[in-house]
Each structure stands twice: as structure tokens, then as C-alpha cells.
Write an enzyme that holds these catalytic residues in place. Sequence first.
Site, PDB file in Angstrom:
ATOM      1  N   SER A  85       2.052  -6.249   8.045  1.00 32.88           N
ATOM      2  CA  SER A  85       1.545  -4.976   8.581  1.00 32.88           C
ATOM      3  C   SER A  85       0.174  -5.042   9.265  1.00 32.88           C
ATOM      4  N   VAL A 130     -17.705  -3.328  13.281  1.00 39.18           N
ATOM      5  CA  VAL A 130     -17.080  -2.372  14.216  1.00 39.18           C
ATOM      6  C   VAL A 130     -16.665  -3.164  15.451  1.00 39.18           C
ATOM      7  N   LYS A 151       7.645  -4.594  15.132  1.00 36.45           N
ATOM      8  CA  LYS A 151       8.120  -3.322  14.568  1.00 36.45           C
ATOM      9  C   LYS A 151       9.042  -2.623  15.588  1.00 36.45           C
ATOM     10  N   ASP A 167      10.484  -6.701  -3.469  1.00 36.08           N
ATOM     11  CA  ASP A 167       9.247  -7.057  -2.751  1.00 36.08           C
ATOM     12  C   ASP A 167       9.026  -8.563  -2.875  1.00 36.08           C
ATOM     13  N   THR A 174       6.052   2.679  12.719  1.00 36.89           N
ATOM     14  CA  THR A 174       4.664   2.970  13.074  1.00 36.89           C
ATOM     15  C   THR A 174       4.537   3.589  14.468  1.00 36.89           C
ATOM     16  N   ASP A 175       3.443   4.316  14.672  1.00 35.94           N
ATOM     17  CA  ASP A 175       3.170   4.868  16.008  1.00 35.94           C
ATOM     18  C   ASP A 175       2.773   3.775  17.007  1.00 35.94           C
ATOM     19  N   GLU A 176       2.427   2.571  16.498  1.00 34.03           N
ATOM     20  CA  GLU A 176       1.941   1.522  17.409  1.00 34.03           C
ATOM     21  C   GLU A 176       3.021   1.046  18.371  1.00 34.03           C
ATOM     22  N   ASP A 204     -14.564  -7.610  20.040  1.00 34.77           N
ATOM     23  CA  ASP A 204     -13.396  -6.720  19.977  1.00 34.77           C
ATOM     24  C   ASP A 204     -12.122  -7.491  19.628  1.00 34.77           C
ATOM     25  N   ARG A 205     -11.149  -6.771  19.097  1.00 39.81           N
ATOM     26  CA  ARG A 205      -9.801  -7.313  18.845  1.00 39.81           C
ATOM     27  C   ARG A 205      -9.123  -7.571  20.196  1.00 39.81           C
ATOM     28  N   PRO A 206      -8.508  -8.741  20.412  1.00 33.41           N
ATOM     29  CA  PRO A 206      -7.799  -8.969  21.697  1.00 33.41           C
ATOM     30  C   PRO A 206      -6.689  -7.935  21.888  1.00 33.41           C
ATOM     31  N   PHE A 237       0.826  -1.219   0.000  1.00 30.54           N
ATOM     32  CA  PHE A 237       0.000   0.000   0.000  1.00 30.54           C
ATOM     33  C   PHE A 237       0.860   1.270   0.000  1.00 30.54           C
ATOM     34  N   TYR A 245       2.363  -7.588  16.160  1.00 30.27           N
ATOM     35  CA  TYR A 245       2.803  -6.688  15.080  1.00 30.27           C
ATOM     36  C   TYR A 245       3.642  -5.544  15.647  1.00 30.27           C
ATOM     37  N   SER A 246       3.088  -4.831  16.627  1.00 32.35           N
ATOM     38  CA  SER A 246       3.820  -3.645  17.105  1.00 32.35           C
ATOM     39  C   SER A 246       5.103  -4.039  17.833  1.00 32.35           C
TER      40      SER A 246
HETATM   41  P1  NAD Z   1       1.477  -3.637   3.235  1.00 34.74           P
HETATM   42  O1  NAD Z   1       1.176  -4.846   4.045  1.00 34.74           O
HETATM   43  O2  NAD Z   1       0.410  -3.052   2.384  1.00 34.74           O
HETATM   44  O3  NAD Z   1       2.731  -3.922   2.281  1.00 34.74           O
HETATM   45  C1  NAD Z   1       3.866  -4.596   2.715  1.00 34.74           C
HETATM   46  C2  NAD Z   1       4.690  -4.966   1.484  1.00 34.74           C
HETATM   47  O4  NAD Z   1       5.885  -5.617   1.935  1.00 34.74           O
HETATM   48  C3  NAD Z   1       3.984  -5.935   0.539  1.00 34.74           C
HETATM   49  O5  NAD Z   1       4.156  -5.524  -0.794  1.00 34.74           O
HETATM   50  C4  NAD Z   1       4.682  -7.263   0.801  1.00 34.74           C
HETATM   51  O6  NAD Z   1       4.701  -8.116  -0.339  1.00 34.74           O
HETATM   52  C5  NAD Z   1       6.080  -6.796   1.177  1.00 34.74           C
HETATM   53  N1  NAD Z   1       6.807  -7.754   2.005  1.00 34.74           N
HETATM   54  C6  NAD Z   1       6.347  -8.427   3.096  1.00 34.74           C
HETATM   55  N2  NAD Z   1       7.299  -9.236   3.591  1.00 34.74           N
HETATM   56  C7  NAD Z   1       8.404  -9.050   2.815  1.00 34.74           C
HETATM   57  C8  NAD Z   1       9.718  -9.573   2.830  1.00 34.74           C
HETATM   58  N3  NAD Z   1      10.087 -10.469   3.748  1.00 34.74           N
HETATM   59  N4  NAD Z   1      10.595  -9.167   1.899  1.00 34.74           N
HETATM   60  C9  NAD Z   1      10.227  -8.270   0.945  1.00 34.74           C
HETATM   61  N5  NAD Z   1       8.985  -7.750   0.869  1.00 34.74           N
HETATM   62  C10 NAD Z   1       8.087  -8.129   1.803  1.00 34.74           C
HETATM   63  O7  NAD Z   1       2.028  -2.577   4.280  1.00 34.74           O
HETATM   64  P2  NAD Z   1       1.861  -0.983   4.278  1.00 34.74           P
HETATM   65  O8  NAD Z   1       0.592  -0.621   4.944  1.00 34.74           O
HETATM   66  O9  NAD Z   1       2.168  -0.471   2.924  1.00 34.74           O
HETATM   67  O10 NAD Z   1       3.047  -0.599   5.287  1.00 34.74           O
HETATM   68  C11 NAD Z   1       4.377  -0.350   4.802  1.00 34.74           C
HETATM   69  C12 NAD Z   1       5.269  -0.035   5.985  1.00 34.74           C
HETATM   70  O11 NAD Z   1       4.762   1.106   6.667  1.00 34.74           O
HETATM   71  C13 NAD Z   1       5.329  -1.154   7.017  1.00 34.74           C
HETATM   72  O12 NAD Z   1       6.639  -1.231   7.510  1.00 34.74           O
HETATM   73  C14 NAD Z   1       4.379  -0.695   8.117  1.00 34.74           C
HETATM   74  O13 NAD Z   1       4.759  -1.212   9.364  1.00 34.74           O
HETATM   75  C15 NAD Z   1       4.546   0.799   8.044  1.00 34.74           C
HETATM   76  N6  NAD Z   1       3.402   1.620   8.463  1.00 34.74           N
HETATM   77  C16 NAD Z   1       2.152   1.373   7.962  1.00 34.74           C
HETATM   78  C17 NAD Z   1       1.101   2.215   8.324  1.00 34.74           C
HETATM   79  C18 NAD Z   1      -0.298   2.015   7.776  1.00 34.74           C
HETATM   80  O14 NAD Z   1      -1.229   2.676   8.252  1.00 34.74           O
HETATM   81  N7  NAD Z   1      -0.513   1.155   6.790  1.00 34.74           N
HETATM   82  C19 NAD Z   1       1.318   3.274   9.216  1.00 34.74           C
HETATM   83  C20 NAD Z   1       2.617   3.483   9.717  1.00 34.74           C
HETATM   84  C21 NAD Z   1       3.650   2.656   9.318  1.00 34.74           C
HETATM   85  O1  DAU Z   2      -1.110   3.186  13.552  1.00 33.95           O
HETATM   86  C1  DAU Z   2      -0.424   2.723  12.422  1.00 33.95           C
HETATM   87  C2  DAU Z   2      -0.906   1.327  12.082  1.00 33.95           C
HETATM   88  O2  DAU Z   2      -2.197   1.470  11.508  1.00 33.95           O
HETATM   89  C3  DAU Z   2       0.032   0.597  11.128  1.00 33.95           C
HETATM   90  O3  DAU Z   2       1.269   0.402  11.757  1.00 33.95           O
HETATM   91  C4  DAU Z   2      -0.564  -0.758  10.724  1.00 33.95           C
HETATM   92  O4  DAU Z   2       0.270  -1.387   9.761  1.00 33.95           O
HETATM   93  C5  DAU Z   2      -1.924  -0.494  10.109  1.00 33.95           C
HETATM   94  O5  DAU Z   2      -2.547  -1.731   9.779  1.00 33.95           O
HETATM   95  C6  DAU Z   2      -2.816   0.277  11.082  1.00 33.95           C
HETATM   96  O6  DAU Z   2      -3.146  -0.544  12.239  1.00 33.95           O
HETATM   97  P1  DAU Z   2      -4.611  -0.522  12.887  1.00 33.95           P
HETATM   98  O7  DAU Z   2      -4.820  -1.763  13.651  1.00 33.95           O
HETATM   99  O8  DAU Z   2      -4.864   0.766  13.594  1.00 33.95           O
HETATM  100  O9  DAU Z   2      -5.485  -0.499  11.517  1.00 33.95           O
HETATM  101  P2  DAU Z   2      -6.818  -1.269  11.080  1.00 33.95           P
HETATM  102  O10 DAU Z   2      -7.262  -0.660   9.801  1.00 33.95           O
HETATM  103  O11 DAU Z   2      -6.650  -2.754  11.145  1.00 33.95           O
HETATM  104  O12 DAU Z   2      -7.856  -0.870  12.214  1.00 33.95           O
HETATM  105  C7  DAU Z   2      -8.147   0.497  12.481  1.00 33.95           C
HETATM  106  C8  DAU Z   2      -9.086   0.529  13.672  1.00 33.95           C
HETATM  107  O13 DAU Z   2     -10.362  -0.008  13.256  1.00 33.95           O
HETATM  108  C9  DAU Z   2      -8.639  -0.322  14.830  1.00 33.95           C
HETATM  109  O14 DAU Z   2      -9.008   0.317  16.047  1.00 33.95           O
HETATM  110  C10 DAU Z   2      -9.418  -1.625  14.671  1.00 33.95           C
HETATM  111  C11 DAU Z   2     -10.726  -1.157  14.048  1.00 33.95           C
HETATM  112  N1  DAU Z   2     -11.379  -2.106  13.118  1.00 33.95           N
HETATM  113  C12 DAU Z   2     -10.620  -2.678  12.152  1.00 33.95           C
HETATM  114  C13 DAU Z   2     -11.181  -3.548  11.241  1.00 33.95           C
HETATM  115  C14 DAU Z   2     -10.342  -4.206  10.166  1.00 33.95           C
HETATM  116  C15 DAU Z   2     -12.741  -2.336  13.228  1.00 33.95           C
HETATM  117  O15 DAU Z   2     -13.432  -1.806  14.101  1.00 33.95           O
HETATM  118  N2  DAU Z   2     -13.299  -3.202  12.317  1.00 33.95           N
HETATM  119  C16 DAU Z   2     -12.571  -3.830  11.339  1.00 33.95           C
HETATM  120  O16 DAU Z   2     -13.164  -4.647  10.573  1.00 33.95           O
END
Ligand code: NAD
Ligand code: DAU
Length: 354
Positions: free
Chosen positions: A83, A214, A162, A31, A132-134, A289-291, A10, A158-159
Site C-alpha cells: 500500500s 515535507v 491497484k 493475512d 483507492t482514489d489514486e 520531492d517524491r518522483p 491498518f 502502486y496506483s
Molecule cells: P496496509 O499496508 O496497512 O496493510 C496491508 C495488509 O495486507 C497487511 O496486513 C499485509 O500483511 C497484508 N498483505 C500484503 N500482501 C498480502 C498478501 N499477498 N496476502 C495476504 N495479505 C497480504 O494497508 P492499508 O492502508 O490498511 O490498506 C488496505 C487496503 O486499502 C489496500 O488495498 C489499499 O490499497 C486500500 N486503501 C488504502 C488507503 C489508505 O489511505 N491507507 C486508502 C484507500 C484505499
Molecule cells: O489516496 C489514497 C492513498 O493514500 C492510499 O491508496 C495509499 O495506500 C496510502 O498510502 C495513501 O497514499 P499517499 O501517498 O497519499 O500517502 P502518504 O501518507 O505516503 O503521503 C501523503 C502525502 O504526504 C503525499 O503527498 C506525500 C506526502 N509526504 C509523505 C511522507 C511519508 C510527505 O510530504 N512527507 C513524508 O514523509
Amino acid sequence: MILITGGAGFIGSNFVLDWLAQCDESVVNLDKLTYAGNQENLASLSADPRHIFVQGDIGDAALVASLLAQHQPRAVLNFAAESHVDRSIHGPEDFIQTNIVGTFHLLEAVRAYWGNLPAQQKTEFRFLHVSTDEVYGSLGPSDAAFTEDHRYQPNSPYSASKAASDHLVRAYHHTYGLPVLTTNCSNNYGPYHFPEKLIPLLIVNALAGKALPVYGDGQQVRDWLYVKDHCSAIRRVLQAGRLGEVYNVGGWNEKANIEIVHTVCALLDELRPRADGVAYQSQIRYVTDRPGHDRRYAIDARKIQSELGWKPAETFDSGIRKTVQWYLDNPGWAERVQSGAYREWVKTQYQAAA
Ligand code: NAD
Ligand code: DAU
């Protein structure tokens, strides 16, 4: 030349598209193409010689070493990761393998390459780690937003993975002098967001007449940033960030999840009303809820603004409208992701062109 990892995901794919729209410096994109990697995101670059795509693992030190030797990048930007928090709860192992062990092998390969560079290139080289902020854990309702000095208190596999990768990156700077930069960003949203995450899931489920799940009471707070603003922050940190420093990235956009759900529903009511005239809100369902669900994240983005002059271009209102519109304009992308056909994208394209 820069080398980025995870550039079919993404944020990585948005970054590559923005980078090559703004400059002519080539990108090697490493990738693994896990379920989250989608080469269709990069379709517009399929004939662009500035984009070199390599399928492979950041944990494959020999592959990374050969790419570094061959392309001699001036910077490596590490986006690659597992992620999704929910997946980390069901199966943490891939998160440990990629986010911790993979980052370690990547750092080792980069350290060896950097150590042998001529003096000027060595001084100019950068390793930028996207995090990430997590890692900072969960805030109470009246706690101050996360600064870069906030204690690490990761709560999910995950967090925690990271956080471990951030510590390795920091250690490689302090121990070996590797010129690193780390960004810790809040929740992103925008085009090419895999529909397992909240905002794209809401959009595709709403349009398909499915439930809008939700978790818990829906009062968890996330701090939302449009993905292109995250990309501009990373470019700015790469350009002018101080070595060894951490920069928090966010848009001061705290929203409760239920507010996000209502906003997406209202936009869809306006832009693509249901045929039966019923509001999309009728599809909302509260589910288990998510654990260990973190209650609140909020980023204090003053450091990157005051030191580097970065601030987001989008408000939440403008960014979420663009995002909903993008999904309405690209139904094929979401369909292929949901059916799994996106994994065959390159093969299909190749046959179509032959
Ligand atoms: P994503 O899951 O959409 O994409 C991850 C990509 O990494 C994919 O294309 C996957 O094929 C590739 N990948 C996974 N394992 C791999 C490996 N071992 N070697 C090479 N490639 C690999 O993730 P995203 O949401 O685009 O997040 C990208 C980065 O930003 C991550 O490090 C994530 O922790 C961080 N981040 C994400 C968010 C968010 O809201 N999505 C916020 C803050 C930070
Ligand atoms: O804060 C940065 C992080 O944001 C990144 O590091 C992660 O890679 C990214 O996945 C994201 O994590 P979250 O857990 O915050 O994102 P998610 O979209 O999974 O969920 C956002 C919020 O919504 C969270 O409080 C859980 C809730 N949720 C999520 C899903 C998928 C729901 O209530 N219903 C859902 O179906």
C-alpha cells in the site's frame, strides 16, 4: 461468516475490530503478515472465537480454496495489498505480485467456490474489493473531484497495480457474473496507521525530536477520511451496494500537506508540549520531492451518500484530535513497530501467558 484479506494491516484491522464490536458474524482473517501486518492490532480478539486468523498469501489459490470450502463465507472482502507509494517507487515487484497477481488468484479461487454454491447462497454472495482514489491520477487545482466515471490515469507503480486489480474485479463481474463491489477511497488516517505514512510519521517523529519531512513544496493536496468512516462505508456497500458498481468514498476534506503538518504540530503543542517549550513546527524540514508526485486528489462522494445514505461521522478536526491522542495513549505500539518487535508479538504473548 465473512472472509477478509489483509486484516492485520491498518484499515483491515480497524475493520475487523469494528465489525466484531457491532455484530456476531465471525471473521476469517487471511493475512500474509508482511512488514505492514501487525497482529498486535488484533490483540483484543486473541481469545475471541469469532475471529479466526490465518497467516497466508492471497496468491496461494490452494489455501484460499480450502479456507472457502471449510468456512463457507457469504462474502470475501479484499483489503490485502502492498500500500505504500514510496515503497512502490523503490521496489515495484511486490506490488505487481500481490496487488495484481495475488488479486487474480484470489478471484479465481472465489469464482470456483461461488460457482458451486447452492442457488440462494450464490445469489447472496459478495466479493468486495477495497481500492483507492489514486487510480484516477492527479487533479489540477480547479478540476472537479473524482467521480466513479473519471478516467483511470494511475501514475505510480502502486496506483497502476491497484488500477489493474480494479480492472480484473470488473472483468470477473462482466465475464463470469461474479457478484462484485468496488470501493475507491481517499487517504485514511487513525489508529494502527503504520508510521511510514505521513500522519503517523509526523506524530512519532515529532515526539522523538526528529525531523518532520515535507516533500517538495508541501502544497500537494490529499482528501482525508478517518479510518472508522471508511470501515462504515465498506459495511454499508457490502450491505446494500448494487452489484458490479463502484463507490467512491471520501469525506470532502481536502488539505495541503503543509496544513496537515501544522495541524499535527499544533495538537502536539497543546496535548504534549516539548519540555523546552519550543513549538514542534521547528522540526519541519523540506526534503526532495517524491518522483512523479501526484499533486491533488479529491473524492466526489455523492453517489455513496445519495444511493446508500452513507456519510462520515467524523470531521477532520475531531478525527485528527482522536488520532493524535491515540498515538499519545499507545506509545508502546509505535515503539514496537519502529523497533521491529511487533513481528514477535504473538510469540511474546504466548510466552507471557504460559
Ligand atoms: P496496509 O499496508 O496497512 O496493510 C496491508 C495488509 O495486507 C497487511 O496486513 C499485509 O500483511 C497484508 N498483505 C500484503 N500482501 C498480502 C498478501 N499477498 N496476502 C495476504 N495479505 C497480504 O494497508 P492499508 O492502508 O490498511 O490498506 C488496505 C487496503 O486499502 C489496500 O488495498 C489499499 O490499497 C486500500 N486503501 C488504502 C488507503 C489508505 O489511505 N491507507 C486508502 C484507500 C484505499
Ligand atoms: O489516496 C489514497 C492513498 O493514500 C492510499 O491508496 C495509499 O495506500 C496510502 O498510502 C495513501 O497514499 P499517499 O501517498 O497519499 O500517502 P502518504 O501518507 O505516503 O503521503 C501523503 C502525502 O504526504 C503525499 O503527498 C506525500 C506526502 N509526504 C509523505 C511522507 C511519508 C510527505 O510530504 N512527507 C513524508 O514523509
